[in-house]
Design a protein around this motif. Structure first.
Motif, short mmCIF file in Angstrom:
data_model
loop_
_atom_site.label_atom_id
_atom_site.label_comp_id
_atom_site.label_asym_id
_atom_site.label_seq_id
_atom_site.Cartn_x
_atom_site.Cartn_y
_atom_site.Cartn_z
N THR A 149 -12.60 20.95 1.69
CA THR A 149 -13.40 22.08 1.19
C THR A 149 -13.10 23.28 2.06
N ALA B 67 -14.98 24.70 4.06
CA ALA B 67 -15.56 24.48 5.39
C ALA B 67 -14.65 23.63 6.27
N ASP B 68 -13.73 22.89 5.66
CA ASP B 68 -12.82 22.04 6.44
C ASP B 68 -11.63 22.80 6.98
N ILE C 65 -18.79 29.56 1.97
CA ILE C 65 -18.99 28.33 2.76
C ILE C 65 -20.49 28.11 2.95
N SER C 66 -21.17 29.19 3.28
CA SER C 66 -22.60 29.07 3.54
C SER C 66 -23.35 28.62 2.27
N GLN D 95 -22.00 26.83 -0.18
CA GLN D 95 -21.62 25.45 -0.51
C GLN D 95 -22.28 24.43 0.41
N THR D 96 -22.45 24.82 1.69
CA THR D 96 -22.89 23.82 2.67
C THR D 96 -24.32 24.02 3.12
N GLN D 97 -24.92 25.13 2.68
CA GLN D 97 -26.27 25.50 3.13
C GLN D 97 -26.31 25.84 4.61
N MET D 98 -25.14 25.98 5.26
CA MET D 98 -25.22 26.33 6.68
C MET D 98 -25.47 27.84 6.82
N ALA E 263 -21.20 29.61 9.43
CA ALA E 263 -20.05 29.57 8.50
C ALA E 263 -18.91 30.46 8.98
#
Ligand SMILES: O=C([O-])CC(=O)C(=O)O
Ligand SMILES: [Mg+2]
Length: 635
Positions: free
Chosen positions: A372, A374-375, A398-399, A401-404, A409
């Protein structure tokens, strides 16, 4: 009763008014008036409230000269909302000799015998009546004979001034071949030489001399119903630096793509150059320079002019006109976007358009690379509008997609500027748009060191400086990535961070490569590699169409993400199998319709769209709104 201009001025002429082309046919004018009144009230002649599509038809029918049998949506979005009610003040349709001199209506030899008869053209043209397709074929033969791209560019500009529909038909039908001519890289050379090749104004020039009178300047433009303005102050034209007033080639080129790729009708497009001087000494010394011969105004003087401009635009064209900022220098680009993003429908192509096209390429590339967003680790060379704009949109995605948190991110995204890697210890002295990228790391001076330290999976060039991805840099990328993703985005071709050939050769054919300006396919060890073009031209025409057709009043980041997703969804498995992370430009109108639909859907969802009711099928609606360059039959 319509008065003709000559009689108002008390002039006499040996020609009748019709022959001189200044009086419309009476039935047309009556139709215009009736439809205008209907459209303005959104009711038909019996007082019934009209659906949007019906008003479109009324208005398109009302345009004089158009045959009733022609498709009526070509008049486009302009007509749908009654804002463009044709009135007696509208310029009248020409006939006779003037018709041949009017690029919007001229068809050249393609006027039929009936049309020649009805519109006082007998004897003004040789007998042959070719189809528009045959005209395109003939022109392509001529264009292909020019060896020098700038000559092709000048031929195309001349065609645009002579026969607008033929210009767009040719551009649309031969988009892959002609894009590098009317757009990057040739448009860059045209801007550099604009003073010498300038023949007729193609847009508005607003200089410091017009301070206090900008509204008057806007009103001098012959078209009243403007939907998109592309404006530059010429300070950073592509990667070519400060070209002052000669930057006009960029808004002109971008807007011709709005029409060709996005289907916005040409008369709704307004190119503008703001001239506050130039710091380009060569231009200041050039006797053919067309701009103000002074160094750039800055600070309050600059801000006041821009503010007057933005205020006048809204006053003259309303809230729904889209202003696209193009090729401003970094500080002004960020400031203008921040300042007007909350009060106007504005969009910065270099920050946001570039970001959306790159994010889309990354989404598609993940299908080849795996993982992804994020990777992955991203390293940028260049931390200006494009670099930080792309970085921020990646982080946003990214934020999402990952909720971070956004700050978290950003951690996998690194930027190098002219002083080296952007790190915490430099934070104090950094410009505000670079600060979010100052991560915790030792100072690093060169790109090569940064590559070896960070070990990015994706390397992105947004420096505006050519050939900065050296062999060592690219080889380093290939040493720890099976498929290094290399995006050399700076324009034009001369400023590209590395060529397609270099990227493929230095990675033994393993690179996934795209550039901002086009490169031809590369033969390497018996294989053909077709480089992609990661250029904002994929995004802004569709994005603009989506905003206009939904009557959106503000641009929201989620609309950029929607545009990226729509573009990535157009990349086929076959494209990917050929190492392509973008679809071919040949399908661009379909792609733009999908982008427009996704953007409009987001605008409706966010409550920012004002054109109601929301059409059910937004793709079909986008397609139906698109300008068609085919000739119309004239009654
Ligand atoms: O015009 C282009 O090709 C892309 C762009 O916005 C730029 O480089 O400033
Ligand atoms: Mg640009």
């Amino acid at each position: 009763m319509i008065q003709n201009k000559a009689s108002i001025a008390g002039l006499s002429s040996p020609f009748s008014d019709r022959q001189r082309g200044i009086v419309p046919k009476a039935p047309c004018s009556l139709k215009i008036k009736a439809a205008a009144a209907a459209a303005a009230s959104n009711r038909d002649r019996n007082g019934t409230v009209l659906a949007v599509e019906t008003v479109t038809k009324e208005m398109a029918e009302a345009e004089s000269l158009i045959d009733d049998s022609q498709p009526t949506v070509a008049g486009g979005i302009r007509d749908a909302y009654g804002e463009d009610a044709a009135t007696e003040d509208q310029p009248v349709t020409p006939c006779g000799y003037s018709l041949l001199r009017d690029p919007r209506h001229n068809k050249g030899l393609a006027f039929t015998d009936k049309e020649r008869d009805a519109h006082y053209l007998l004897g003004l043209l040789p007998p042959s009546v070719p189809s528009q397709e045959l005209q395109v074929k003939k022109l392509m033969n001529i264009i292909r004979q020019y060896q020098v791209p700038l000559q092709k560019y000048m031929y195309m500009m001349d065609l645009q001034e002579r026969n607008e529909r033929l210009f767009y038909k040719l551009l649309i039908d031969h988009v892959e071949e002609m894009l590098p001519i009317v757009y990057t890289p040739t448009v860059g050379e045209a801007c550099q030489k604009y003073g010498s090749i300038f023949s007729r104004p193609q847009g508005l020039y607003i200089s410091l001399k017009e301070k206090g009178r900008i509204l008057e300047v806007l009103r001098n433009w012959p078209e009243k119903n403007i939907q998109v303005i592309v404006v530059t102050d010429g300070q950073r034209i592509l990667g070519l630096g400060d070209l002052g007033c000669q930057g006009m080639g960029i808004p002109v080129g971008k807007l011709s793509l709005y029409t060709a790729l996005g289907g916005v009708r040409p008369s709704a497009c307004l190119p503008i150059t703001i001239d506050v001087g130039t710091n380009n000494e060569k231009l200041l010394d050039d006797e053919f320079y067309i701009g103000l011969r002074q160094r750039r105004a800055t600070g309050q003087e600059y801000d006041e002019l821009l503010h007057e401009f933005m205020t006048a635009v809204k006053q003259n064209y309303g809230e729904r006109v889209l202003v696209q900022f193009e090729d401003f220098a970094n500080h002004n680009a960020f400031d203008l976007l921040a300042k007007y993003g909350t009060t106007h429908l504005v969009f910065n192509d270099d920050i946001q358009g570039t970001a959306a096209v790159v994010l889309s390429g990354l989404m598609a590339a993940l299908k080849l690379l795996g993982g992804t967003l994020a990777d992955h680790r991203f390293l940028f060379l260049g931390a200006g509008e494009a670099g930080t704009g792309i970085a921020e949109l990646i982080a946003l995605e990214i934020s999402k997609q990952t909720q971070m948190p956004l700050d978290e991110a950003r951690k996998n995204i690194w930027l190098v500027d002219s002083k080296g890697l952007i790190v915490e210890s430099r934070k104090e002295s950094l410009q505000h748009f670079k600060k979010p990228w100052a991560h915790d790391h030792e100072p690093v001076e060169t790109l090569l060191e940064a590559v070896n330290d960070i070990k990015p999976t994706v390397l992105i060039g947004t420096s505006g400086v050519g050939r900065t991805f050296t062999q060592e840099v690219v080889e380093a990328m290939a040493s720890f990535n099976e498929k290094p993703l290399i995006l050399a985005l700076s324009n034009p071709t001369s400023q590209s961070e590395c060529t397609a050939e270099q990227a493929y050769t230095w990675t033994n054919g393993r690179a996934i490569y795209a550039s901002g300006s086009p490169f031809p396919p590369v033969e390497y060890e018996g294989q053909t590699y077709v480089p992609g073009q990661s250029n904002n031209a994929y995004i802004f025409p569709g994005l603009g169409l989506g905003l206009i057709m939904s009557g959106t009043i503000r641009v929201h980041d989620d609309m950029l993400l929607a545009a990226s997703e729509a573009l990535a969804a157009q990349v086929t498995q076959e494209n990917l199998d050929n190492g392509q992370i973008y679809p071919p430009f040949t399908n661009i109108r379909k792609i733009s319709a999908h982008i427009a639909a996704n953007v409009a859907a987001k605008a409706y969802e966010l409550g920012l769209a004002t054109r109601l009711p929301r059409p059910k099928d937004l793709v079909a609606y986008a397609e139906s709104c698109m300008y068609s360059p085919s000739y119309r039959n004239y009654r």
